[in-house]
Write a protein that holds these residues in place. Sequence first.
Motif, short mmCIF file in Angstrom:
data_model
loop_
_atom_site.label_atom_id
_atom_site.label_comp_id
_atom_site.label_asym_id
_atom_site.label_seq_id
_atom_site.Cartn_x
_atom_site.Cartn_y
_atom_site.Cartn_z
N THR A 178 -9.74 15.49 -6.13
CA THR A 178 -8.53 14.81 -6.59
C THR A 178 -7.47 15.79 -7.06
O THR A 178 -6.29 15.66 -6.74
CB THR A 178 -8.88 13.83 -7.72
OG1 THR A 178 -9.87 12.90 -7.25
CG2 THR A 178 -7.64 13.06 -8.17
N ASP A 181 -6.56 18.23 -3.83
CA ASP A 181 -6.39 17.64 -2.50
C ASP A 181 -7.28 18.33 -1.46
O ASP A 181 -6.87 18.55 -0.31
CB ASP A 181 -4.93 17.71 -2.05
CG ASP A 181 -4.14 16.51 -2.55
OD1 ASP A 181 -4.77 15.55 -3.00
OD2 ASP A 181 -2.90 16.56 -2.49
N GLY A 205 -2.19 16.51 4.23
CA GLY A 205 -2.06 15.84 2.95
C GLY A 205 -1.19 14.60 2.99
O GLY A 205 -1.54 13.57 2.40
N LEU A 206 -0.08 14.65 3.70
CA LEU A 206 0.82 13.50 3.77
C LEU A 206 0.21 12.37 4.59
O LEU A 206 0.23 11.21 4.17
CB LEU A 206 2.16 13.93 4.37
CG LEU A 206 3.20 12.83 4.52
CD1 LEU A 206 3.55 12.24 3.17
CD2 LEU A 206 4.44 13.36 5.23
N ARG A 208 -2.86 11.68 5.12
CA ARG A 208 -4.01 11.07 4.47
C ARG A 208 -3.59 10.08 3.39
O ARG A 208 -4.38 9.23 2.99
CB ARG A 208 -4.91 12.15 3.87
CG ARG A 208 -5.69 12.92 4.92
CD ARG A 208 -6.76 13.80 4.31
NE ARG A 208 -6.20 14.86 3.51
CZ ARG A 208 -6.36 14.95 2.20
NH1 ARG A 208 -7.02 14.02 1.54
NH2 ARG A 208 -5.83 15.97 1.53
N ARG A 209 -2.36 10.21 2.87
CA ARG A 209 -1.90 9.30 1.82
C ARG A 209 -1.17 8.07 2.38
O ARG A 209 -0.78 7.20 1.62
CB ARG A 209 -0.97 10.03 0.85
CG ARG A 209 -1.68 11.11 0.04
CD ARG A 209 -0.85 11.50 -1.18
NE ARG A 209 0.41 12.12 -0.82
CZ ARG A 209 0.58 13.43 -0.67
NH1 ARG A 209 -0.44 14.24 -0.81
NH2 ARG A 209 1.76 13.93 -0.36
N SER A 229 3.90 9.91 -6.78
CA SER A 229 3.16 9.41 -5.64
C SER A 229 2.21 8.30 -6.08
O SER A 229 1.51 8.42 -7.08
CB SER A 229 2.36 10.55 -5.01
OG SER A 229 1.54 10.08 -3.98
N GLY A 230 2.21 7.20 -5.31
CA GLY A 230 1.36 6.06 -5.63
C GLY A 230 2.10 4.90 -6.26
O GLY A 230 1.54 3.79 -6.32
N THR A 245 4.98 1.90 -0.69
CA THR A 245 4.29 2.78 -1.65
C THR A 245 4.84 4.18 -1.51
O THR A 245 4.99 4.70 -0.40
CB THR A 245 2.78 2.78 -1.39
OG1 THR A 245 2.29 1.44 -1.44
CG2 THR A 245 2.06 3.61 -2.44
N VAL A 247 4.91 7.96 -1.22
CA VAL A 247 4.00 9.00 -0.77
C VAL A 247 4.35 10.33 -1.40
O VAL A 247 3.47 11.09 -1.84
CB VAL A 247 4.01 9.09 0.76
CG1 VAL A 247 3.10 10.21 1.24
CG2 VAL A 247 3.57 7.77 1.37
N SER A 248 5.62 10.64 -1.49
CA SER A 248 6.08 11.85 -2.16
C SER A 248 7.54 11.66 -2.56
O SER A 248 8.24 10.84 -1.96
CB SER A 248 5.93 13.09 -1.25
OG SER A 248 6.74 12.96 -0.10
N HIS A 287 1.40 15.47 -6.93
CA HIS A 287 1.42 14.16 -7.56
C HIS A 287 2.24 14.16 -8.86
O HIS A 287 2.13 13.24 -9.65
CB HIS A 287 -0.01 13.69 -7.85
CG HIS A 287 -0.86 13.63 -6.62
ND1 HIS A 287 -0.68 12.71 -5.63
CD2 HIS A 287 -1.91 14.40 -6.24
CE1 HIS A 287 -1.58 12.90 -4.68
NE2 HIS A 287 -2.33 13.91 -5.03
#
Length: 414
Positions: A178, A181, A205-206, A208-209, A229-230, A245, A247-248, A287
């Motif tokens: 976590t 990443d 990374g992007l 996967r989110r 993020s989230g 949602t 993401v970044s 994050h």
Amino acid sequence: MPSLPVEVLLGLYLGLLTGIVPAFVAGSLGFLVRYFTGVTLPGFGVVVLALSIASVQGGLLGLVEPTIAQSPRLLVAVLVVLMLALYAHNQGDKLGSELPRRLSLTSLRQRTLSADVVELVGSVGQVTVRPTGEIHDMEGYPPLSADLRRTLKGGSWRLPADLPLSELEARLEERLRTDHDLADVAVAIDERARATITAAPPSGGLSRRVPAGRRAVSLTTLVPTGLASGDVVSVRVGDRSIGGTVVSARTETDDEIDGDDGSSGPADAVAPDGGADPEPAPAAKPHAATAGGSGRVTIAVPRRDVKPVLEAESPRLVVRSRGTSREFEALSLVKREGYAIRRLTVGPIGATDETIAGTDVTVLAVRRQGSETGERRHGWVFAPGIERPLEAGDEAFVAGPDDAVEAFAEAIAQ
């Protein structure tokens, strides 16, 4: 006749040569008797047994050289034989008392930490896990970067000390995955809380989110302070409101803090006297919350809404509330009624239905122990509907008055 020092040396030589077999027999008997009966073999019996075995060897040696029986070397050899036999018997007896009677895969898997590394914080034991050796690359993945390898090697993590090593390894793997990443990670922890880490660098990374069935869309707009993020947001496009949602997110203020605009930060720092290079800027966390202001946000939206978001001239971003966590609400209601919730581990005897029925304690959930390896990362069974009584090694969450919970914990810990 040889001198006394020569006789002593010859006696030591003969004692070592003759005492190997008696020492092996005495150590084996001491281990077997203590392991199977729990009784220590008497020292006098060990002496008689060792002298009997040594006399056979010494008798054969005496047939070759009868003068040994009249020399001082015989006394020295007997003393050496007895010392070796008693020492071997002591070590065998100690091994028989320390070796577990029943050795299984479950007991090997449920190893715990050494008491020397446990730190008491109030009434709770904690342990600081640190990596040992180099950070290994995982086979089938690209090698780790130098910065990430240095970060992992210099890290330390505090974990509960009342968990078996398998559970500590699972928690540390989840934390590393976590925090950094990582695409994959494997951790092995020994009894001294030293971790051997094998990790794979972040990959995609992007992507996967982004949830399945959605697309990532970037837009330039006014970003609220604290967006991360989230977070769940709505994009106001004309009369429509499109949910998505985050993401970044990145703003101009964040770039100024990191020194990316050329006006401040380590990028323009001058090396101090002596020629030493300035310290590098810390890497931005993927994050981390934004500082607010104009910037760009990447949002995961349904495929049908990608075109309207991209065609919008001045989209507005609104952060939607997720509501209060239901878990914290349930916990506050239980504590408001004067009940305590504890996580307990069942002792060797276990807990029957009569033990639970005789108290005011309610079993909320039980995590069963695996049949072979004792694996307990998954498999929570929530009450009611527990299929069988609590057995040794099971973990349980119980609720009830403080006194009842304490009495129940003492009953199942036996």
